[in-house]
Scaffold this motif. Structure first.
Motif, PDB file in Angstrom:
ATOM      1  N   ASP A  16     -13.701  16.287  -0.915  1.00 48.07           N
ATOM      2  CA  ASP A  16     -13.555  15.103  -0.052  1.00 48.07           C
ATOM      3  C   ASP A  16     -12.803  13.999  -0.805  1.00 48.07           C
ATOM      4  O   ASP A  16     -13.121  13.708  -1.951  1.00 48.07           O
ATOM      5  CB  ASP A  16     -14.932  14.551   0.356  1.00 48.07           C
ATOM      6  CG  ASP A  16     -15.712  15.531   1.225  1.00 48.07           C
ATOM      7  OD1 ASP A  16     -15.080  16.307   1.972  1.00 48.07           O
ATOM      8  OD2 ASP A  16     -16.961  15.521   1.146  1.00 48.07           O
ATOM      9  N   VAL A  17     -11.866  13.349  -0.137  1.00 45.97           N
ATOM     10  CA  VAL A  17     -11.128  12.240  -0.761  1.00 45.97           C
ATOM     11  C   VAL A  17     -12.050  11.034  -0.946  1.00 45.97           C
ATOM     12  O   VAL A  17     -12.059  10.396  -1.983  1.00 45.97           O
ATOM     13  CB  VAL A  17      -9.905  11.855   0.105  1.00 45.97           C
ATOM     14  CG1 VAL A  17      -9.215  10.605  -0.458  1.00 45.97           C
ATOM     15  CG2 VAL A  17      -8.930  13.010   0.180  1.00 45.97           C
ATOM     16  N   HIS A  73     -18.924  16.360  -0.564  1.00 46.77           N
ATOM     17  CA  HIS A  73     -18.354  17.401  -1.423  1.00 46.77           C
ATOM     18  C   HIS A  73     -17.347  16.727  -2.350  1.00 46.77           C
ATOM     19  O   HIS A  73     -16.174  16.562  -1.993  1.00 46.77           O
ATOM     20  CB  HIS A  73     -17.660  18.470  -0.576  1.00 46.77           C
ATOM     21  CG  HIS A  73     -18.615  19.297   0.242  1.00 46.77           C
ATOM     22  ND1 HIS A  73     -18.207  20.262   1.132  1.00 46.77           N
ATOM     23  CD2 HIS A  73     -19.981  19.308   0.287  1.00 46.77           C
ATOM     24  CE1 HIS A  73     -19.270  20.822   1.702  1.00 46.77           C
ATOM     25  NE2 HIS A  73     -20.351  20.262   1.222  1.00 46.77           N
ATOM     26  N   ALA A  74     -17.835  16.320  -3.535  1.00 47.62           N
ATOM     27  CA  ALA A  74     -16.989  15.506  -4.417  1.00 47.62           C
ATOM     28  C   ALA A  74     -15.749  16.275  -4.879  1.00 47.62           C
ATOM     29  O   ALA A  74     -14.736  15.668  -5.209  1.00 47.62           O
ATOM     30  CB  ALA A  74     -17.795  15.002  -5.616  1.00 47.62           C
ATOM     31  N   ARG A  75     -15.821  17.608  -4.876  1.00 43.02           N
ATOM     32  CA  ARG A  75     -14.656  18.344  -5.355  1.00 43.02           C
ATOM     33  C   ARG A  75     -13.525  18.386  -4.324  1.00 43.02           C
ATOM     34  O   ARG A  75     -12.375  18.596  -4.674  1.00 43.02           O
ATOM     35  CB  ARG A  75     -15.049  19.765  -5.766  1.00 43.02           C
ATOM     36  CG  ARG A  75     -15.528  19.803  -7.233  1.00 43.02           C
ATOM     37  CD  ARG A  75     -16.227  21.096  -7.554  1.00 43.02           C
ATOM     38  NE  ARG A  75     -17.453  21.233  -6.763  1.00 43.02           N
ATOM     39  CZ  ARG A  75     -18.357  22.179  -6.952  1.00 43.02           C
ATOM     40  NH1 ARG A  75     -18.184  23.100  -7.867  1.00 43.02           N
ATOM     41  NH2 ARG A  75     -19.446  22.224  -6.207  1.00 43.02           N
TER      42      ARG A  75
END
Lengths: 220, 220
Positions: free
Chosen positions: A48-49, A44-46
């Motif tokens: 997850d670090v 989840h690119a939005r």
């Protein structure tokens, strides 16, 4: 830039009376819906670090377990491994004591012996095989196996973990000498485990050794 | 599914009179245009078989070198490492003899000591540091260092490679005993290298050891 499916998968390993086991759960969605597989999911690119953060989230969401030891294993990739298209799985492995899995409230998590796996989707069989090899090769010279036990443990309990991981029995005297050389254990003052045999001293990992393992995986 | 930038990077390592060195070349495009960086590029999902295939293609395109030894190192990922967005770099390391780099026709490839690196973009410094650690830790018990030499080499040449990788001088007698124990070298019949000293027997890796290294990285 061609689109690539980006996922993480986690091989959660533990040690039971049956030997080394891995946690599988039935997939909720297609492809391979209903088939036992490693816990995994999309990045989840939005939110997850990084990939490690994604692996931690996926493991907690799917199994209810926050594994203290989580290490990047390898990345599996290509056009052939997922029917949905060209994909990447950044695979991690996690180590927990068996009690941690027994205590999770998720009934759908099932342990399987790494030597008797059911047919697995994608390349999850390769991921588990790589995780077991990594654990076994690192166990010969590290404090890693201690993470398969609880916070405190006896020397006979620890010896059995090494024996299972290395696939051979170890002479008790040699084992104790090796533990003294490695100087990684602290006796827990006044704490003994009693059972069928005479009471056995309890030990815990020295803090420096917990830190050393964290250092090894820095940046991954 | 959130979009993720998927790339590969290769740390191409070699050993020169200066010690262990890594190949860098100036970036052709933004971000960091003109800055020395590892050879790298996007995954081409329409044509690359897998990430390893992408790494091989990128290395050949950018340096003209087809490295015989190429191993997956680790995957670096996250929101912070690339100004273009959330990105993954599946990093590989490759080993070649220095003559291979000297013979490439690409003038833009420059060797830099791993101990004196220029400021690097992205997390390329971390990638190189991880590659050097991996090589050093594997060199103590493997035939890996032989890939930094040509097909044939003398024992003094091989001893120097181990010494540079392990960062310490090795006793000549102990080194020869270790090589005998490992049983990984074949003398090349009637081949000697002559120089300032008396002629030295040339050796090559036994085929089984070349295969063993390939097995170690199977599936990655």
């Amino acid at each position: 830039m061609d689109p690539v499916i980006c996922t993480v998968d986690v091989a959660l390993l533990t040690l039971t009376a049956e030997g080394l086991e891995v946690a599988l759960l039935k997939r909720e969605h297609a492809p391979f819906k209903g088939v036992a597989a490693l816990p995994g999911g999309y990045i989840h690119a939005r939110t997850d670090v990084d990939a490690r953060d994604a692996a931690r989230r996926v493991l907690l969401d799917k199994t209810g377990i926050a594994a203290p030891y989580l290490e990047q294993l390898a990345t599996f990739s290509g056009a052939a491994r997922d029917p949905r298209g060209w994909s990447i799985s950044i695979a991690y492995y996690a180590l927990v004591p068996a009690t941690t899995i027994a205590q999770t409230e998720r009934d759908e998590v099932r342990l399987h012996s790494v030597d008797r796996l059911p047919p697995l989707p994608f390349d999850h069989g390769d991921i588990i095989g790589t995780a077991v090899s990594r654990l076994r090769s690192k166990s010969q010279y590290s404090s890693l196996p201690c993470h398969l036990l609880g916070d405190v443990f006896t020397l006979p309990q620890l010896q059995r973990v090494y024996e299972v991981l290395m696939g051979e029995s170890i002479n008790k005297v040699s084992f104790r000498r090796k533990m003294t050389e490695m100087d990684m254990l602290d006796p827990v003052d006044g704490q003994f485990e009693s059972g069928a045999h005479r009471p056995a001293q309890l030990y815990r990992l020295k803090p420096a050794f917990r830190e050393q393992l964290q250092l090894l995986e820095r940046g991954l």
